[in-house]
Design a protein around this motif. Structure first.
Motif, PDB file in Angstrom:
ATOM      1  N   GLU A  46       0.816  -1.317   0.133  1.00 32.15           N
ATOM      2  CA  GLU A  46       0.114   0.147   0.126  1.00 32.15           C
ATOM      3  C   GLU A  46       1.079   1.172   0.007  1.00 32.15           C
ATOM      4  O   GLU A  46       1.882   1.388   0.698  1.00 32.15           O
ATOM      5  CB  GLU A  46      -0.753   0.063   1.150  1.00 32.15           C
ATOM      6  N   HIS A 119      -8.022  -7.902  -9.052  1.00 31.36           N
ATOM      7  CA  HIS A 119      -7.887  -6.602  -9.231  1.00 31.36           C
ATOM      8  C   HIS A 119      -6.459  -6.063  -8.906  1.00 31.36           C
ATOM      9  O   HIS A 119      -5.621  -6.826  -9.053  1.00 31.36           O
ATOM     10  CB  HIS A 119      -8.787  -5.800  -7.963  1.00 31.36           C
ATOM     11  N   HIS A 122      -1.167  -3.317  -6.211  1.00 30.27           N
ATOM     12  CA  HIS A 122      -0.789  -2.019  -5.533  1.00 30.27           C
ATOM     13  C   HIS A 122      -2.014  -1.403  -5.200  1.00 30.27           C
ATOM     14  O   HIS A 122      -3.172  -1.375  -5.637  1.00 30.27           O
ATOM     15  CB  HIS A 122       0.218  -1.192  -6.088  1.00 30.27           C
ATOM     16  N   LYS A 123      -2.071  -0.568  -4.010  1.00 30.36           N
ATOM     17  CA  LYS A 123      -3.026   0.175  -3.517  1.00 30.36           C
ATOM     18  C   LYS A 123      -2.369   1.507  -2.895  1.00 30.36           C
ATOM     19  O   LYS A 123      -1.588   1.615  -2.300  1.00 30.36           O
ATOM     20  CB  LYS A 123      -3.895  -0.594  -2.588  1.00 30.36           C
ATOM     21  N   GLN A 127      -7.734   5.082  -0.862  1.00 31.87           N
ATOM     22  CA  GLN A 127      -8.644   4.903  -2.179  1.00 31.87           C
ATOM     23  C   GLN A 127      -8.808   3.703  -2.247  1.00 31.87           C
ATOM     24  O   GLN A 127      -8.471   2.577  -1.799  1.00 31.87           O
ATOM     25  CB  GLN A 127      -7.827   5.433  -3.154  1.00 31.87           C
ATOM     26  N   THR A 129      -9.322   0.044  -4.079  1.00 26.88           N
ATOM     27  CA  THR A 129      -8.391  -0.761  -5.074  1.00 26.88           C
ATOM     28  C   THR A 129      -8.979  -0.433  -6.521  1.00 26.88           C
ATOM     29  O   THR A 129     -10.131  -0.767  -6.706  1.00 26.88           O
ATOM     30  CB  THR A 129      -8.303  -2.107  -4.490  1.00 26.88           C
ATOM     31  N   GLU A 133      -4.526  -3.738 -12.934  1.00 29.03           N
ATOM     32  CA  GLU A 133      -3.182  -3.085 -12.977  1.00 29.03           C
ATOM     33  C   GLU A 133      -2.370  -3.723 -14.103  1.00 29.03           C
ATOM     34  O   GLU A 133      -2.655  -4.910 -14.013  1.00 29.03           O
ATOM     35  CB  GLU A 133      -2.553  -3.190 -11.408  1.00 29.03           C
ATOM     36  N   MET A 152      -2.365   1.561 -12.692  1.00 32.52           N
ATOM     37  CA  MET A 152      -3.724   1.241 -12.342  1.00 32.52           C
ATOM     38  C   MET A 152      -4.533   1.501 -13.391  1.00 32.52           C
ATOM     39  O   MET A 152      -4.598   2.483 -14.037  1.00 32.52           O
ATOM     40  CB  MET A 152      -4.120   2.197 -11.033  1.00 32.52           C
TER      41      MET A 152
END
Length: 260
Positions: A46, A119, A122-123, A127, A129, A133, A152
């Motif tokens: 993150e 999905h 990284h995040k 926010q 996810t 990506e 993203m």
């Protein structure tokens, strides 16, 4: 994670600031103040923008031709013959011709492939996810090393298609491939070149389950987009499990450098 391209004169050359130089004696990045580490951690992580440190390194220069040809492969990793979280759909750069590459810390890294996770792995803290990506995997021209761009991708409803749509729409069967021509790599990167960077690992394991380190990660702040139906179609290949690695807890956490 392979080249039939436009002539070098047609290549777009873009510059981005650098984050990491492998040899400490050559490092031009101002260290973060705190308890983080510049050593390689496990990815993905993150990214908390508020805790990032300003980067002061030399530039990354992107040498992507205007158009490239290649192959779309639905990669089948163990267990073979069934879709698993380690499989992905990837664009493998074609062989021959001018090769897309970047220079990073004065060394050349060739773009090997662009592949997708859903999905997103990284995040950004605070926010949701992102639904997808893209990873642009650059391998060191001499020796072993990686620079991976993380982009993203948001799901939007609009007319037409993006370059990301061209790669994720109607993929071949698991283990199969198909040719594709005229992919515009520069259009797959966000218009805003702001990035967050750290030293981590690959997010898919090798045959013995090891996640290679170190990997120089360059995660773009701005998102790209693809059509909602194509994103949903890609995600449906894996169902609820997805083809992503969970966020990793690292102690100490990675130092994250901001380049804006």
């Amino acid at each position: 994670m392979r080249y039939r391209l436009a002539p070098l004169a047609a290549a777009a050359v873009l510059s981005l600031p650098l984050t990491w130089v492998s040899a400490p004696a050559q490092a031009q990045v101002k260290p973060c103040v705190g308890h983080g580490t510049d050593a390689a951690v496990q990815s993905p992580i993150e990214i908390d923008r508020s805790k990032s440190c300003p980067g002061h390194g030399p530039a990354i220069t992107i040498h992507y031709p205007n158009s490239v040809d290649g192959t779309i492969l639905f990669q089948d990793k163990a267990p073979l013959g069934e879709i698993s979280e380690h499989d992905d759909v990837r664009f493998i750069i074609g062989t021959g011709g001018t090769q897309p590459y970047i220079t990073y810390g004065g060394e050349r890294y060739n773009l090997n492939n662009v592949h997708f996770h859903g999905h997103a792995e990284h995040k950004f803290a605070g926010q949701a996810t992102a639904p997808l990506e893209a990873h642009f995997v650059h391998t060191k021209a001499t020796g072993t090393g990686y620079v991976v761009f993380g982009v993203m991708i948001d799901a939007k409803t609009f007319l037409g298609q993006t370059q990301h749509d061209r790669l994720i729409k109607s993929p071949p069967a698991l283990g199969a491939s198909k040719p594709i021509t005229g992919i515009h790599l520069n259009d797959m990167l966000p218009a805003n070149r702001a990035t967050y960077r750290y030293t981590g690992s690959l997010t898919t394991p090798d045959e013995v389950g090891t996640y290679f380190q170190p990997v120089n990660w360059v995660v773009f702040d701005q998102h790209s987009k693809a059509h909602r139906l194509n994103v949903l179609g890609y995600r449906s290949l894996w169902g609820a499990e997805g083809n992503f690695r969970e966020l990793q807890e690292n102690h100490p956490a990675a130092n994250i450098y901001s380049y804006h």
